[in-house]
Design an enzyme around this catalytic site. Structure first.
Site, PDB file in Angstrom:
ATOM      1  CB  ALA A  49      -0.969   0.213   1.252  1.00 53.69           C
ATOM      2  CD  GLU A 133      14.339  -6.186  18.188  1.00 53.35           C
ATOM      3  OE1 GLU A 133      13.693  -7.364  18.900  1.00 53.35           O
ATOM      4  OE2 GLU A 133      14.436  -5.271  18.457  1.00 53.35           O
ATOM      5  CB  VAL A 136      13.623   0.548  20.281  1.00 51.92           C
ATOM      6  CG1 VAL A 136      14.769   0.643  20.851  1.00 51.92           C
ATOM      7  CG2 VAL A 136      12.217   0.616  20.641  1.00 51.92           C
ATOM      8  CB  ILE A 140      20.024  -2.853  17.600  1.00 52.93           C
ATOM      9  CG1 ILE A 140      21.540  -1.713  16.876  1.00 52.93           C
ATOM     10  CG2 ILE A 140      20.947  -3.878  19.286  1.00 52.93           C
ATOM     11  CD1 ILE A 140      22.063  -0.804  18.018  1.00 52.93           C
ATOM     12  N   GLY A 191      22.711  12.658   3.795  1.00 55.40           N
ATOM     13  CA  GLY A 191      21.999  11.993   4.128  1.00 55.40           C
ATOM     14  C   GLY A 191      21.512  11.353   5.895  1.00 55.40           C
ATOM     15  CD  GLU A 194      14.541  12.092   7.836  1.00 49.85           C
ATOM     16  OE1 GLU A 194      13.935  12.826   6.675  1.00 49.85           O
ATOM     17  OE2 GLU A 194      14.355  11.222   7.945  1.00 49.85           O
ATOM     18  CG  ASP A 205      13.767   8.525  16.447  1.00 50.01           C
ATOM     19  OD1 ASP A 205      13.265   8.301  15.959  1.00 50.01           O
ATOM     20  OD2 ASP A 205      15.217   8.912  17.217  1.00 50.01           O
ATOM     21  CE  LYS A 209      14.263   5.404  17.475  1.00 54.43           C
ATOM     22  NZ  LYS A 209      15.835   5.569  17.026  1.00 54.43           N
TER      23      LYS A 209
HETATM   24  N1  HSE Z   1      16.046   9.342  12.461  1.00 52.53           N
HETATM   25  C1  HSE Z   1      16.399   8.268  13.225  1.00 52.53           C
HETATM   26  C2  HSE Z   1      18.636   8.475  13.582  1.00 52.53           C
HETATM   27  C3  HSE Z   1      16.434   6.514  13.062  1.00 52.53           C
HETATM   28  O1  HSE Z   1      18.850   9.023  13.475  1.00 52.53           O
HETATM   29  O2  HSE Z   1      18.269   7.400  14.014  1.00 52.53           O
HETATM   30  C4  HSE Z   1      14.982   6.494  13.033  1.00 52.53           C
HETATM   31  O3  HSE Z   1      14.263   6.463  14.094  1.00 52.53           O
END
Ligand code: HSE
Length: 451
Positions: A49, A133, A136, A140, A191, A194, A205, A209
């Site tokens: 999708a 999995e 996080v 890993i 890269g 973002e 982020d 986690k």
């Molecule tokens: N943007 C995150 C990082 C990866 O830089 O580790 C995705 O969670």
């Protein structure tokens, strides 16, 4: 185990075809025979999708599988893999999948940290697996170890470098002396970061986690709103140089730790969950986690110290974790059985940020005259904060040579490291010190962890 031929194929629906989805599709196709042998049934990718089926795609993606009808796709799957991210429509689609008795595999940390319990309950009610999995630290294996392998132990503390972008930025600052803005720009050029790096550099982020890991480690519900969060934007090149001078590196840490009940004060047991930059001694195993790598350091009562290290992001690494979950869910479809349910039995408060116990390293510029150090020490003592070390660099030339700023004429720089104390006492101490007449500036306040 039945042969792959004797069990009907399991239908896998993929929601999302970005960097990770593309690699999941590739691995499901290219490794189809191995996966069939491992599961005991073929895994048939029945659809992918996407928002725009006409958009250009990597040639590894079979375009005939693309559909814009995610709801229709979910209804014809045994296992639904969600790698689209965001809260909606991901949550709605996963709930539909669960209602239709499909097992679900998701990499969606934001959704789990915001509303995981809704999904876990729906999956429990429906008797289907939910695996995550990849949510996080990418490739890993850390969710399964904490959720299953350590289920017979008591985890005391989890310290993680769970954001590759910020680790790359801080590592560049450490190795090249770059300032933060330049290091972020470089991460974007390569890269890692973002175009809008807010979620990474502001710690959102990592906080998502941390919430997921804390829930699993301590058997309580922790949402992202429970996580005290501070990003890396205030970290300066001078902080990084001073860290090196005092035998530390600066890392953005996700920390989840247990505080025992205190019979004396009647204070109950609790969990502190937080994300912030911190000084780590260069001797700590996490100090050597370089570049965009991730690592999670777990302290458990019986197991002792464990460390999990690897790639926390990227298409193929994250797809590896997703595929592992797909295989687990698929094996249950073939052989029976079910993965673990949400575990929230523990009677633990989620503590406010002010209750965290940590250490501070405070750098300040003061008038260089007799009695000033005594006044500063008195302010710390008045708040019950004990000093571990005081440094007053004597040779400005040497300081400058190491990339650190030197104080103005007539001023001296003090670097005070405290012993552990509650965050509230440490913060009040810094305020009191800042208000002292001979104190010109508090240059920096950083927490010290991992000692
Ligand atoms: N943007 C995150 C990082 C990866 O830089 O580790 C995705 O969670």
């Amino acid at each position: 185990m039945p042969s792959a031929e004797s069990h009907p194929p399991l239908r896998v629906a993929l929601l999302g075809c970005g960097v990770v989805g593309t690699q999941v599709a590739r691995l499901l196709t290219q490794q189809a025979d191995d996966l069939a042998s491992r599961v005991g049934a073929r895994l048939e990718l029945v659809g992918i999708a996407v928002r725009d089926a006409s958009a250009p795609r990597d040639p590894v993606v079979d375009r005939s599988l693309l559909t814009e009808d995610a709801e229709g796709l979910v209804r014809r799957a045994d296992i639904v893999v969600e790698v689209m991210g965001g809260i909606e429509p991901a949550r709605g689609l996963l709930l539909q999948a669960i209602e239709a008795r499909a097992a679900v595999v998701t990499a969606n940390k934001a959704l789990l940290a915001e509303d995981g319990p809704t999904l876990y309950k729906a999956a429990d009610d429906a008797g289907v697996d939910i695996y995550f999995e990849a949510a996080v630290a990418g490739a890993i294996p850390i969710v399964r170890p904490v959720r299953e392998s350590l289920a017979g132990d008591h985890v005391r503390r989890v310290l993680g470098i769970v954001n590759g972008t910020t680790n790359y930025v801080l590592d560049q600052m450490t190795t090249t002396g770059a300032d933060l803005a330049d290091a972020v720009r470089e991460a974007q050029d390569l890269g890692f970061a973002e175009a809008d790096p807010t979620a990474d550099v502001e710690g959102y982020d990592a906080a998502a986690k941390a919430a997921i890991l804390a829930s699993l480690a301590f058997h309580v519900r922790v949402s992202i709103d429970d996580v005290a969060r501070e990003g890396i934007m205030a970290v300066t090149a001078d902080d990084v140089a001073w860290a090196a001078h005092t035998g530390h590196v600066i890392k953005l840490l996700a920390i989840a730790e247990l505080r025992d009940a205190d019979r004396g004060t009647g204070r109950g047991a609790g969990v502190s969950v937080r994300v912030h930059p911190a000084l780590l001694p260069t001797t700590h195993p996490l100090a050597n986690v370089r570049g965009s790598f991730n690592a999670v350091f777990v302290e458990a009562e019986s197991a002792g110290e464990l460390m999990f290290y690897g790639r926390g992001a990227g298409g193929a690494p994250t797809a590896s974790a997703v595929l592992g979950d797909v295989v687990s869910a698929a094996r249950h479809r073939v052989l029976g059985g079910k993965g673990p349910q949400e575990s929230t039995y523990a009677d633990l408060a989620i503590l406010p940020a002010s209750a965290a116990v940590t250490r501070y390293q405070v750098r300040l510029d003061v008038d260089d005259r007799p009695g000033v150090l005594a006044q500063v020490a008195q302010a710390l003592a008045a708040h019950g904060v004990s000093i571990e070390a005081v440094r007053q660099p004597s040779a400005p030339e040497a300081v400058a040579a190491e990339g650190m700023q030197t104080p103005a004429a007539g001023a001296a720089q003090l670097v005070i490291t405290t012993h552990a104390a509650p965050e509230s006492a440490l913060a009040a101490t810094v305020e009191a010190v800042a208000a002292l007449d001979p104190v010109r500036t508090i240059t920096s306040v950083l927490r010290v962890e991992g000692a």
